[in-house]
Design a protein around this motif. Structure first.
Motif, PDB file in Angstrom:
ATOM      1  N   ILE A   1      -9.600   6.769  13.077  1.00 29.48           N
ATOM      2  CA  ILE A   1      -8.550   7.463  12.218  1.00 29.48           C
ATOM      3  C   ILE A   1      -7.366   8.094  13.246  1.00 29.48           C
ATOM      4  O   ILE A   1      -6.035   8.140  12.933  1.00 29.48           O
ATOM      5  N   ASP A   2      -7.646   8.475  14.315  1.00 29.53           N
ATOM      6  CA  ASP A   2      -6.506   8.994  15.381  1.00 29.53           C
ATOM      7  C   ASP A   2      -5.692   7.935  15.565  1.00 29.53           C
ATOM      8  O   ASP A   2      -4.486   8.173  15.953  1.00 29.53           O
ATOM      9  N   ARG A   3      -6.183   6.686  16.030  1.00 30.12           N
ATOM     10  CA  ARG A   3      -5.340   5.482  16.285  1.00 30.12           C
ATOM     11  C   ARG A   3      -4.472   5.363  15.173  1.00 30.12           C
ATOM     12  O   ARG A   3      -3.113   5.044  15.507  1.00 30.12           O
ATOM     13  N   ILE A   4      -4.778   5.381  13.833  1.00 22.24           N
ATOM     14  CA  ILE A   4      -4.066   5.111  12.661  1.00 22.24           C
ATOM     15  C   ILE A   4      -2.911   6.250  12.541  1.00 22.24           C
ATOM     16  O   ILE A   4      -1.573   5.927  12.581  1.00 22.24           O
ATOM     17  N   THR A   5      -2.992   7.474  12.941  1.00 24.67           N
ATOM     18  CA  THR A   5      -2.334   8.404  12.799  1.00 24.67           C
ATOM     19  C   THR A   5      -1.318   8.405  13.894  1.00 24.67           C
ATOM     20  O   THR A   5      -0.265   8.893  13.674  1.00 24.67           O
ATOM     21  N   ARG A   6      -1.509   7.863  14.954  1.00 23.39           N
ATOM     22  CA  ARG A   6      -0.665   8.112  16.291  1.00 23.39           C
ATOM     23  C   ARG A   6       0.235   6.954  15.992  1.00 23.39           C
ATOM     24  O   ARG A   6       1.447   7.211  16.209  1.00 23.39           O
ATOM     25  N   GLN A   7       0.021   5.854  15.374  1.00 23.96           N
ATOM     26  CA  GLN A   7       0.755   4.534  15.083  1.00 23.96           C
ATOM     27  C   GLN A   7       1.929   5.239  14.241  1.00 23.96           C
ATOM     28  O   GLN A   7       2.962   4.633  14.153  1.00 23.96           O
ATOM     29  N   LEU A   8       1.307   5.920  13.403  1.00 24.61           N
ATOM     30  CA  LEU A   8       2.273   6.157  11.834  1.00 24.61           C
ATOM     31  C   LEU A   8       3.016   7.536  12.363  1.00 24.61           C
ATOM     32  O   LEU A   8       3.703   7.780  11.558  1.00 24.61           O
TER      33      LEU A   8
ATOM     34  N   VAL B   1      -3.906   4.187  -1.187  1.00 20.33           N
ATOM     35  CA  VAL B   1      -4.721   4.374  -0.015  1.00 20.33           C
ATOM     36  C   VAL B   1      -4.926   6.006   0.513  1.00 20.33           C
ATOM     37  O   VAL B   1      -3.649   6.161   1.171  1.00 20.33           O
ATOM     38  N   ALA B   2      -5.799   6.578   0.303  1.00 18.82           N
ATOM     39  CA  ALA B   2      -5.901   7.794   0.791  1.00 18.82           C
ATOM     40  C   ALA B   2      -6.892   7.948   1.982  1.00 18.82           C
ATOM     41  O   ALA B   2      -8.152   7.550   1.740  1.00 18.82           O
ATOM     42  N   ILE B   3      -6.481   8.506   3.250  1.00 15.77           N
ATOM     43  CA  ILE B   3      -7.356   8.432   4.479  1.00 15.77           C
ATOM     44  C   ILE B   3      -7.697   9.768   4.983  1.00 15.77           C
ATOM     45  O   ILE B   3      -6.646  10.619   5.013  1.00 15.77           O
ATOM     46  N   THR B   4      -8.876  10.369   5.040  1.00 16.41           N
ATOM     47  CA  THR B   4      -9.180  11.558   5.366  1.00 16.41           C
ATOM     48  C   THR B   4      -8.852  11.973   6.830  1.00 16.41           C
ATOM     49  O   THR B   4      -9.011  10.782   7.471  1.00 16.41           O
ATOM     50  N   VAL B   5      -8.275  12.730   7.267  1.00 18.39           N
ATOM     51  CA  VAL B   5      -7.893  13.429   8.866  1.00 18.39           C
ATOM     52  C   VAL B   5      -9.345  14.048   9.429  1.00 18.39           C
ATOM     53  O   VAL B   5      -9.161  14.756  10.144  1.00 18.39           O
ATOM     54  N   ASP B   6     -10.264  14.401   8.325  1.00 19.69           N
ATOM     55  CA  ASP B   6     -11.569  15.345   8.712  1.00 19.69           C
ATOM     56  C   ASP B   6     -12.788  14.803   8.354  1.00 19.69           C
ATOM     57  O   ASP B   6     -13.551  15.004   7.485  1.00 19.69           O
ATOM     58  N   PRO B   7     -13.000  13.528   8.940  1.00 18.63           N
ATOM     59  CA  PRO B   7     -14.188  12.593   8.765  1.00 18.63           C
ATOM     60  C   PRO B   7     -15.657  13.241   9.004  1.00 18.63           C
ATOM     61  O   PRO B   7     -16.559  12.850   8.480  1.00 18.63           O
ATOM     62  N   GLU B   8     -15.526  14.233   9.669  1.00 21.57           N
ATOM     63  CA  GLU B   8     -16.760  15.063  10.199  1.00 21.57           C
ATOM     64  C   GLU B   8     -17.271  15.734   8.978  1.00 21.57           C
ATOM     65  O   GLU B   8     -18.529  15.567   8.716  1.00 21.57           O
ATOM     66  N   VAL B   9     -16.450  16.102   8.177  1.00 20.52           N
ATOM     67  CA  VAL B   9     -16.726  16.889   6.861  1.00 20.52           C
ATOM     68  C   VAL B   9     -16.721  15.936   5.609  1.00 20.52           C
ATOM     69  O   VAL B   9     -17.538  15.838   4.885  1.00 20.52           O
ATOM     70  N   ASP B  10     -15.811  15.239   5.821  1.00 22.74           N
ATOM     71  CA  ASP B  10     -15.266  14.178   4.464  1.00 22.74           C
ATOM     72  C   ASP B  10     -16.184  13.017   4.894  1.00 22.74           C
ATOM     73  O   ASP B  10     -15.810  11.784   5.030  1.00 22.74           O
TER      74      ASP B  10
ATOM     75  N   LYS C   1       0.832  -1.231  -0.091  1.00 21.20           N
ATOM     76  CA  LYS C   1      -0.091  -0.166   0.154  1.00 21.20           C
ATOM     77  C   LYS C   1       0.796   1.185   0.029  1.00 21.20           C
ATOM     78  O   LYS C   1       1.849   1.294   0.751  1.00 21.20           O
ATOM     79  N   ILE C   2       0.437   2.124  -0.818  1.00 18.92           N
ATOM     80  CA  ILE C   2       1.037   3.664  -0.617  1.00 18.92           C
ATOM     81  C   ILE C   2      -0.068   4.595  -0.138  1.00 18.92           C
ATOM     82  O   ILE C   2      -1.263   4.386  -0.299  1.00 18.92           O
ATOM     83  N   VAL C   3       0.172   4.934   1.315  1.00 17.32           N
ATOM     84  CA  VAL C   3      -0.684   5.423   2.109  1.00 17.32           C
ATOM     85  C   VAL C   3      -0.334   6.977   2.325  1.00 17.32           C
ATOM     86  O   VAL C   3       0.483   7.461   2.395  1.00 17.32           O
ATOM     87  N   THR C   4      -1.574   7.876   2.055  1.00 12.37           N
ATOM     88  CA  THR C   4      -1.380   9.404   2.128  1.00 12.37           C
ATOM     89  C   THR C   4      -2.736   9.561   3.167  1.00 12.37           C
ATOM     90  O   THR C   4      -3.783   9.041   3.109  1.00 12.37           O
ATOM     91  N   PHE C   5      -2.568  10.791   3.785  1.00 13.50           N
ATOM     92  CA  PHE C   5      -3.678  11.502   4.520  1.00 13.50           C
ATOM     93  C   PHE C   5      -3.778  12.529   3.792  1.00 13.50           C
ATOM     94  O   PHE C   5      -2.909  13.393   3.201  1.00 13.50           O
ATOM     95  N   PHE C   6      -5.227  13.208   4.007  1.00 18.40           N
ATOM     96  CA  PHE C   6      -5.664  14.206   3.306  1.00 18.40           C
ATOM     97  C   PHE C   6      -6.897  14.812   3.776  1.00 18.40           C
ATOM     98  O   PHE C   6      -7.644  14.283   4.705  1.00 18.40           O
ATOM     99  N   TYR C   7      -7.551  16.009   3.363  1.00 22.88           N
ATOM    100  CA  TYR C   7      -8.846  16.366   3.662  1.00 22.88           C
ATOM    101  C   TYR C   7      -9.377  17.244   2.463  1.00 22.88           C
ATOM    102  O   TYR C   7      -8.623  17.837   1.770  1.00 22.88           O
ATOM    103  N   THR C   8     -10.528  17.240   2.338  1.00 22.13           N
ATOM    104  CA  THR C   8     -11.046  17.533   0.959  1.00 22.13           C
ATOM    105  C   THR C   8     -11.035  19.053   0.579  1.00 22.13           C
ATOM    106  O   THR C   8     -11.013  19.447  -0.376  1.00 22.13           O
ATOM    107  N   ASN C   9     -11.049  20.067   1.633  1.00 21.23           N
ATOM    108  CA  ASN C   9     -10.882  21.231   2.019  1.00 21.23           C
ATOM    109  C   ASN C   9      -9.571  21.804   1.789  1.00 21.23           C
ATOM    110  O   ASN C   9      -9.319  23.037   1.863  1.00 21.23           O
TER     111      ASN C   9
END
Length: 204
Positions: free
Chosen positions: A139-146, A101-110, A61-69
């Motif tokens: 999502i916070d658990r994933i970002t903490r581990q990485l 794999v693109a994971i949002t860090v703003d799931p409330e909006v995304d 996997k090539i993993v990045t984090f993002f948010y749509t705004n």
């Protein structure tokens, strides 16, 4: 006799040097992509097909984090993901052995509908491109581990790190890369593909 002795010693030294050089390159070749982090697998929702996505699927996997705004870095990075998609297809790896794999860090909006529309803008094919959302705690658990830092301001803008992760079939991080930089550098697709090809060739 002395000449023969010198020749014998010289030949022995040459052989030892050759063995040493070969061992050196073999050792460092094996250590080219060491395990950097060992995050636990995660389950999120893939907005591109509406299905639950489990990362423990035996694929690279090539993993990045993002948010749509995001006004700059995220869309630039996802445009480079489009180029990676083409490279993976050219190597017959897209979706079968390697995923984007693109994971949002703003799931409330995304939400799923928002990400579905966003993915269409990047022509993301769901067979190999996963655009993920889920509970903030997950999502916070994933970002903490990485060790991926981000912080959301009241304005809605998110300050975040620019690290991308290349994860092997055993779900270990084996390499990192940088997201695109506004007005400066795109994603280093060539180096990422070199790492991906190494990991894709490894047995599960």
């Amino acid at each position: 006799m002395k000449r023969n002795s010198y020749m014998t010693v010289g030949l022995t030294v040459a052989i030892l040097v050759a063995i040493g050089v070969a061992s050196y390159f073999l050792f460092f070749k094996e250590e080219d992509l060491p395990v950097i982090q060992e995050p636990t697998p995660f389950t999120l929702t893939n907005a591109l097909d509406g299905q639950s996505y489990n990362s423990d699927n035996g694929k690279v996997k090539i993993v990045t984090f993002f948010y749509t705004n995001c006004p700059d870095i995220c869309p630039l990075t996802l445009r480079d993901f489009m180029k990676l998609e083409q490279e993976l297809k050219a190597n017959d790896l897209y979706g079968t052995d390697v995923e984007l794999v693109a994971i949002t860090v703003d799931p409330e909006v995304d939400t799923v509908p928002v990400l579905e529309n966003y993915g269409e803008a990047f022509q993301a094919e769901p067979t190999g491109w996963k655009m993920l959302t889920g509970d903030q705690a997950d999502i916070d658990r994933i970002t903490r581990q990485l060790q991926f830092y981000y912080s959301k301001a009241n304005s809605g803008l998110v300050t975040h790190a620019t690290t991308m992760y290349i994860i092997d079939r055993q779900h270990d991080v084996r390499a990192v890369a940088q997201m695109a930089t506004a007005g400066e550098k795109p994603v280093d697709i060539e180096t990422i593909m070199e790492d991906v090809l190494v990991l894709a060739a490894e047995k599960e």
